[in-house]
Design an enzyme around this catalytic site. Structure first.
Site, mmCIF file in Angstrom:
data_model
loop_
_atom_site.group_PDB
_atom_site.id
_atom_site.type_symbol
_atom_site.label_atom_id
_atom_site.label_comp_id
_atom_site.label_asym_id
_atom_site.label_seq_id
_atom_site.Cartn_x
_atom_site.Cartn_y
_atom_site.Cartn_z
ATOM 1 N N ASP A 173 0.850 -1.185 0.000
ATOM 2 C CA ASP A 173 0.000 0.000 0.000
ATOM 3 C C ASP A 173 0.891 1.242 0.000
ATOM 4 O OD1 ASP A 173 0.951 0.273 2.572
ATOM 5 O OD2 ASP A 173 -0.909 -0.300 3.546
ATOM 6 N N SER A 174 0.291 2.413 -0.084
ATOM 7 C CA SER A 174 1.078 3.639 -0.239
ATOM 8 C C SER A 174 1.590 4.191 1.081
ATOM 9 C CB SER A 174 0.244 4.717 -0.928
ATOM 10 O OG SER A 174 -0.772 5.199 -0.059
ATOM 11 N N PHE A 230 -2.592 6.257 4.550
ATOM 12 C CA PHE A 230 -3.576 6.176 5.633
ATOM 13 C C PHE A 230 -2.884 6.140 6.990
ATOM 14 C CE2 PHE A 230 -6.654 4.544 8.528
ATOM 15 C CZ PHE A 230 -7.884 4.966 8.051
ATOM 16 N N ASP A 262 -8.064 -7.641 0.735
ATOM 17 C CA ASP A 262 -7.154 -7.824 1.860
ATOM 18 C C ASP A 262 -7.890 -7.416 3.121
ATOM 19 O OD1 ASP A 262 -5.786 -5.217 3.309
ATOM 20 O OD2 ASP A 262 -6.625 -4.729 1.345
ATOM 21 N N CYS A 275 -13.425 -28.637 7.736
ATOM 22 C CA CYS A 275 -12.241 -27.865 7.358
ATOM 23 C C CYS A 275 -11.034 -28.781 7.177
ATOM 24 C CB CYS A 275 -11.945 -26.805 8.417
ATOM 25 S SG CYS A 275 -10.478 -25.810 8.088
ATOM 26 N N CYS A 305 -7.846 -27.692 7.138
ATOM 27 C CA CYS A 305 -6.620 -27.033 7.591
ATOM 28 C C CYS A 305 -5.852 -27.938 8.555
ATOM 29 C CB CYS A 305 -6.946 -25.699 8.254
ATOM 30 S SG CYS A 305 -7.519 -25.822 9.975
ATOM 31 N N CYS A 339 -7.542 -28.374 12.073
ATOM 32 C CA CYS A 339 -8.735 -29.225 12.162
ATOM 33 C C CYS A 339 -8.429 -30.680 11.832
ATOM 34 C CB CYS A 339 -9.827 -28.677 11.250
ATOM 35 S SG CYS A 339 -10.504 -27.088 11.805
#
EC number: 2.4.2.29
Length: 394
Positions: free
Chosen positions: A95-96, A99, A267, A305, A307, A310
């Site tokens: 990102d820049s 913010f 994101d 799930c 993953c 799990c």
């Protein structure tokens, strides 16, 4: 209209406004829709790059503000750029930093030339201009850079939002003039919750040679239903030949809605930050693992799930014990689980679009959430806040 060498986007399939595509970068192809885990300080918290990739992620986000202040872009460049420095072999977006410069730094000022502020780390005076944003992101070396923009706060009066759009356009032109030829650059559409302002600003930026267009300024305090409504109208209005990126959003419910509006990239800190707060996410809502009802629960977080958490046999009772004892392992296990959920959502969404059944897929996800504790998931602290307003404060 010019495009960056080595960077391209191709639409593969469409179902209504929802679409699948492939984003080609110098560090590999990324299938869209895609979710980008947030690596604020150069890492996705608690996980190795290989573990992040195992969730299905092929692009991650780095935070320019934090990497600019520490360790510094010159050092990162000296050590081979972010990819070599972090050992992430796939695509990367930065990102820049605008913010954070405005929201985190001390004694900040917004002027025509950029942001003037004092570092939240040591109080040093810094100036972030479009040219500096491009220089820093160029040294960091991500595949995709973001223009410096002005994000008005939620509820800002219309004149302030209009001026933010005008200044963002002027800064976008300066970023285009200053960017490295080898680095793709996305413009950022502002406009608050006004569909008319959003469309007008999208047309302004769409006339410029950006490689992609992002929707910024959401999840800054507006009602979630209003965000969904505005994104549903502005998403299909964005140039279909370029990738569309919704910044800092959000919950699985938010993503299902936005994919239906034609958004390609996302994101958010929700899966990683909420994991470290002891919250596991499922299609049916969230599990707050510290709750006493899980003390003797032998079941996995989600029996559907795949993953490692799990499938590895870790029970809710054990995860609760780890969390209550302050053990670091639980942060890793919950983070892996949450990012795998997002990876699964993206894979299933792409398959549904390719097979022409996205509407049914979306109804199933939203219905499951409604039947569970979706309201709790939406009300989780930080759940729909932007990358800048959550993870960047850590």
């Amino acid at each position: 209209m010019s495009r960056t060498p080595g960077f391209s986007f191709s639409e593969l399939a469409r179902d209504g406004h929802a679409r699948t595509g492939v984003l080609s970068t110098p560090h590999g192809d990324v299938l869209t829709p895609t979710f980008m885990p947030v690596g604020t300080q150069g890492s996705v918290k608690t996980l190795t790059p290989a573990e992040v990739a195992a969730t299905g992620a092929r692009i991650v986000l780095g935070n320019t503000y934090h990497l600019w202040l520490r360790p510094g872009p010159e050092l990162v460049a000296q050590l081979g750029g972010l990819h070599a420095f972090t050992r992430w072999p796939h695509a990367m977006l930065t990102d820049s930093g605008g913010f954070q410069a405005f929201s985190l730094a001390e004694r900040r000022t917004l002027v025509e030339d950029g942001f003037v502020f004092r570092s939240h780390l040591d109080g040093a005076r810094k100036a972030l201009t479009p040219e500096v944003a491009m220089e820093v992101q160029g040294l960091l070396g991500a595949d995709i850079a973001m223009q410096l923009d002005v994000c008005p706060p939620g509820g800002a009066p219309r004149p302030e939002v209009e001026e933010a759009c005008r200044l963002t356009t002027r800064w976008g032109k300066r970023c285009l003039a200053a960017k490295r030829p080898s680095q793709a650059l996305f413009g950022i559409v502002q406009g608050g919750t006004s569909v008319a302002l959003r469309m007008a600003h999208a047309d302004e930026l769409g006339a410029l040679p950006f490689d992609g267009l992002a929707l910024g300024g959401f999840s800054v305090g507006e009602p979630i239903a209003m965000m969904h409504e505005v994104v549903a109208q502005i998403g299909p209005h964005l140039d279909p030949t370029r990738p569309r990126y919704l910044m800092g959003v959000g919950t699985p419910i938010d993503l299902v809605h936005a994919i239906g509006a034609g958004v390609d990239m996302f994101d958010c800190v929700l899966p990683t930050r909420n994991a470290r707060n002891g919250q596991a996410l499922t299609q049916h809502g969230k599990i707050v693992i510290k709750q006493a009802r899980y003390k003797e629960d032998r079941s996995p977080l989600d029996p559907t799930c795949a993953c490692p958490t799990c499938t590895g046999g870790y029970s809710r009772a054990y995860l609760r014990h780890l969390y209550m004892a302050g053990e670091i392992l639980v942060l890793r296990l919950l983070t892996e689980h949450n990012l795998h959920l997002y990876g699964r959502l993206m894979r299933e969404a792409r398959a549904a679009i390719a097979e022409g059944r996205y509407a049914a897929f979306a109804r199933a996800w939203l219905g499951a959430s409604d039947a569970g504790n979706a309201n709790d998931a939406n009300e989780t602290v930080g759940a729909t806040e932007s990358t800048e307003s959550t993870e960047s404060t850590e």
